[in-house]
Structure formats: C-alpha cells, structure tokens
Scaffold this active site. Structure first.
Site, PDB file in Angstrom:
ATOM      1  N   TRP A   1       0.831  -1.201   0.000  1.00  0.00           N
ATOM      2  CA  TRP A   1       0.000   0.000   0.000  1.00  0.00           C
ATOM      3  C   TRP A   1       0.868   1.254   0.000  1.00  0.00           C
ATOM      4  CZ3 TRP A   1      -3.808   1.807  -2.093  1.00  0.00           C
ATOM      5  CH2 TRP A   1      -4.696   2.742  -1.570  1.00  0.00           C
TER       6      TRP A   1
ATOM      7  N   ARG B   1      12.734   1.194   6.110  1.00  0.00           N
ATOM      8  CA  ARG B   1      13.621   0.786   7.207  1.00  0.00           C
ATOM      9  C   ARG B   1      14.871   0.065   6.720  1.00  0.00           C
ATOM     10  NH1 ARG B   1      10.951  -3.306  11.338  1.00  0.00           N
ATOM     11  NH2 ARG B   1      11.041  -4.518   9.426  1.00  0.00           N
TER      12      ARG B   1
ATOM     13  N   PHE C   1       3.168  -2.801  13.836  1.00  0.00           N
ATOM     14  CA  PHE C   1       4.551  -2.326  13.920  1.00  0.00           C
ATOM     15  C   PHE C   1       4.657  -0.811  14.015  1.00  0.00           C
ATOM     16  CE2 PHE C   1       4.620  -6.120  10.989  1.00  0.00           C
ATOM     17  CZ  PHE C   1       4.957  -7.031  11.983  1.00  0.00           C
TER      18      PHE C   1
ATOM     19  N   LYS D   1      -4.970   0.478   7.868  1.00  0.00           N
ATOM     20  CA  LYS D   1      -6.321  -0.033   8.058  1.00  0.00           C
ATOM     21  C   LYS D   1      -6.362  -0.963   9.260  1.00  0.00           C
ATOM     22  CE  LYS D   1      -6.900   0.738   3.187  1.00  0.00           C
ATOM     23  NZ  LYS D   1      -6.912   0.196   1.834  1.00  0.00           N
TER      24      LYS D   1
ATOM     25  N   GLY E   1     -10.169   3.299   0.860  1.00  0.00           N
ATOM     26  CA  GLY E   1     -10.554   2.803  -0.456  1.00  0.00           C
ATOM     27  C   GLY E   1     -12.008   3.109  -0.803  1.00  0.00           C
TER      28      GLY E   1
ATOM     29  N   LYS F   1     -13.651  -3.673   8.073  1.00  0.00           N
ATOM     30  CA  LYS F   1     -13.872  -4.465   6.847  1.00  0.00           C
ATOM     31  C   LYS F   1     -12.862  -5.602   6.722  1.00  0.00           C
ATOM     32  CE  LYS F   1     -10.451  -2.252   4.359  1.00  0.00           C
ATOM     33  NZ  LYS F   1      -9.433  -2.702   3.423  1.00  0.00           N
TER      34      LYS F   1
ATOM     35  N   ARG G   1      -5.699  -9.965   1.242  1.00  0.00           N
ATOM     36  CA  ARG G   1      -4.897 -10.825   2.118  1.00  0.00           C
ATOM     37  C   ARG G   1      -5.702 -11.290   3.329  1.00  0.00           C
ATOM     38  NH1 ARG G   1      -0.777  -5.961   3.129  1.00  0.00           N
ATOM     39  NH2 ARG G   1      -1.388  -5.711   0.977  1.00  0.00           N
ATOM     40  N   ASN G   2      -6.688 -10.471   3.758  1.00  0.00           N
ATOM     41  CA  ASN G   2      -7.507 -10.868   4.899  1.00  0.00           C
ATOM     42  C   ASN G   2      -8.441 -12.014   4.529  1.00  0.00           C
ATOM     43  OD1 ASN G   2      -6.977  -8.843   7.225  1.00  0.00           O
ATOM     44  ND2 ASN G   2      -7.076  -7.575   5.389  1.00  0.00           N
TER      45      ASN G   2
ATOM     46  N   GLU H   1      -4.199  -7.495   8.467  1.00  0.00           N
ATOM     47  CA  GLU H   1      -4.542  -6.516   9.506  1.00  0.00           C
ATOM     48  C   GLU H   1      -5.756  -6.951  10.331  1.00  0.00           C
ATOM     49  OE1 GLU H   1      -3.154  -3.915  10.703  1.00  0.00           O
ATOM     50  OE2 GLU H   1      -2.099  -2.747   9.193  1.00  0.00           O
TER      51      GLU H   1
END
Length: 331
Positions: free
Chosen positions: A15, A35, A87, A109, A139, A194, A258-259, A284
């Site tokens: 993202w 990082r 994180f 999110k 989104g 969501k 991915r969720n 997430e």
C-alpha cells in the site's frame, strides 16, 4: 496551510508503494522512509520495490529515500503513514522530533494494538496533533490494481476540507478517482472493520459455504459495521457510500485480499500461526479482531460476526461449529 508542502510516506509494503506511485504522478519530489537500507539501494538501481508490488515502475528521480525516520519527518510537512498497525508504535518510538505541528494522514487499516486506538486517535492522544491536522486515506482500492493502473477510487477524510482537497489533488490521476469526507473517525473504523469481515468471508469460503451465504454474510456485515461505528462515533453518514460499503465489498470478495486469504486458510484447517507463516503479508484483520472485540465489550453493539472471528482466532474455537452457530444469527 503551507504553500507547496513537502510530502513523505512511511512504510515499504504494497500500500505504501502504491501511494508512492500515485504521488509521483503529481509531485516533483516525495520522501519515502524505508527501514531496510538494502531495499533502498535495490529501488535506486532497479526502479521497483523488490518485495511488494514489484510490477510497479517507480519514478526514482522524484524520490527522497532514507532509512532514517527522523530525516524524513524533518523533511516533510505532510506525513503519510502506511506501516502495518502492529509495527507502528515501534517505528514511532524512533522519532525524536516534535511532530505536533505536522499534518498526518493515516493509510493504515487497523488499530494500534498497544493503545487500542485507531491511528488518528493515537496520534491525537500521544503526539498532541489536533484532529484538524489528521486525515485518512481509504478505499475501495487494492494496491495491486493501482500498480496495473486499473481505475480505482479513494476517499480522503479530514475535518479540514482544504487539507482533504489538497491530498485528493496529490493522489488523483487518470486511473485514480478521489472524493473527500469529513468523517475521519467513521472511515478509519470502517477501514479497520472491513478486514475482520473479509476474514469471516474467507473462513466461510474455506469451510465450503457458497455465494448465497457470502451475500448474506456481506449484507449482515455492513449493518453490523453501521451499529459498531454509530456506538463509537455518532454522526450523520451514509454507510452505503464507497468508503464503507465499497471498501467492505472489495476486501471481502477480491482475490487480492490478504484478509480473505488468511480467513480462507483458517477455514481450511490451518492454525493461526501456520497461516501467518505461509503469508508474506500482514493480515490486519487478525489484530483488528482483538481490538474491535475489546472496544465492543464497552459499547455493547450487536456484533455476531466480529464475535465469531474473535472466537476462532483468539479462543481457538472450531470454525465449523462457530459458523454453524453464526448462520442461525444472520438474516
């Protein structure tokens, strides 16, 4: 408001990379905190992120890259955070510069686990940033489709319409449509919730439920989202707008979600640990389910879907049995 403010993005995932791509369509220079120094060197040499959204060609000549978070905080007037919520605190703890006068936009999110707050509230409470200097980028929009320059839609929320319009201008292009909202709390909670509902959709798919059940699950999810958000932040909003219902649908149904993928694995019998190990990206909704459940223990909204996901992920309940009970609670 500063004329020609400098913008920096914090995070190196898919993202964050998509936001960098969008900003480079409109700005001459964009700061980017990554990082890992080896990732920075790779991007400089190869014009794309080696780990995420590798198909997206990046305008390296426009990027001010640094692995020093304080350097980018000092450089920019507008800070866009796209670090996974789990994180975020560890990265913010590295900041030694006062950021109370900065404009902060959250593209995260999720909820900050350590504080139990959505990102905007976390910045307001812990860094003294006034709500009028806080915004949300939401989104319905998948990073993968941004990389392919497929037509996508963003909602930019801020209490200050001028700041929302400015960020909208920075992100808009021939493949990105933007609209603004003043519901910074509601849109950020929606973006968090969501992901939980997408995990539920994935679990249902993994358990063998079909499209008919999925449609009932999604229609119940949007009503549950409305009840939850109304409890935490009551204001006039249309829950059927893209920032709420649209974002829910794309996350619940898309192959890029991915969720949903994480939930699908759980439904098929993976343990939480094994599903996380197999995925290369953060789901997430896993962290959000615990936070949302805790928040709702105080607010007492009717949330059978959140409760079901929480019980499977955190109480090790059997998904098949939990979803059999859930089917009796949906209408």
């Amino acid at each position: 408001m500063i004329n020609n403010p400098k913008v920096a993005v914090f995070g190196s995932g898919s993202w964050a990379t998509a936001i960098i791509k969008m900003l480079c369509e409109n700005l001459d220079q964009v700061g980017w905190y990554i990082r890992n120094e080896s990732t920075i060197e790779y991007i400089k040499e190869n014009q794309h992120n080696p780990n995420y959204l590798s198909s997206a060609e990046l305008s390296v000549d426009k990027l001010h890259l640094s692995s020093n978070i304080n350097e980018l905080v000092d450089y920019a007037d507008i800070l866009i955070f796209a670090i996974p919520s789990a994180f975020l605190k560890s990265e913010l703890d590295k900041i030694t510069i006062d950021i109370s006068t900065k404009i902060v936009f959250s593209a995260i999110k999720g909820i900050v686990p350590e504080s139990g707050l959505i990102v905007g509230e976390h910045f307001h409470k812990n860094y003294n940033i006034p709500f009028e200097n806080i915004g949300v980028i939401t989104g319905p929009c998948h990073a993968e489709e941004v990389a392919m320059e497929r037509l996508s839609y963003l909602t930019i929320a801020s209490q200050d319409a001028k700041k929302a319009k400015l960020m909208s201008k920075f992100l808009a292009s021939n493949y990105i449509n933007t609209k603004i909202s003043d519901d910074i709390i509601g849109t950020e909670y929606a973006a968090m919730l969501k992901n939980i509902y997408a995990i539920a959709a994935g679990m249902a798919h993994g358990l063998g439920y079909g499209d008919n059940f999925q449609s009932v699950l999604m229609s119940n999810s949007i009503r549950e989202m409305k009840r939850f958000i109304k409890k935490v932040h009551k204001m006039k909003r249309n829950i059927n707008n893209s920032a709420y219902l649209g974002d829910l649908l794309v996350t619940g149904y898309s192959v890029f979600s991915r969720n949903r993928m994480f939930g699908n694995m759980i439904g098929k019998g993976y343990t939480v640990k094994s599903a996380m190990m197999e995925m290369s990206m953060i789901a997430e909704g896993y962290y959000a389910a615990k936070s949302a459940y805790a928040i709702n223990e105080k607010n007492k909204a009717k949330t059978p879907i959140i409760d079901a996901v929480y019980e499977v992920l955190y109480l090790n309940k059997n998904p098949k049995q939990i979803f059999k009970k859930l089917t009796e609670l949906l209408d």
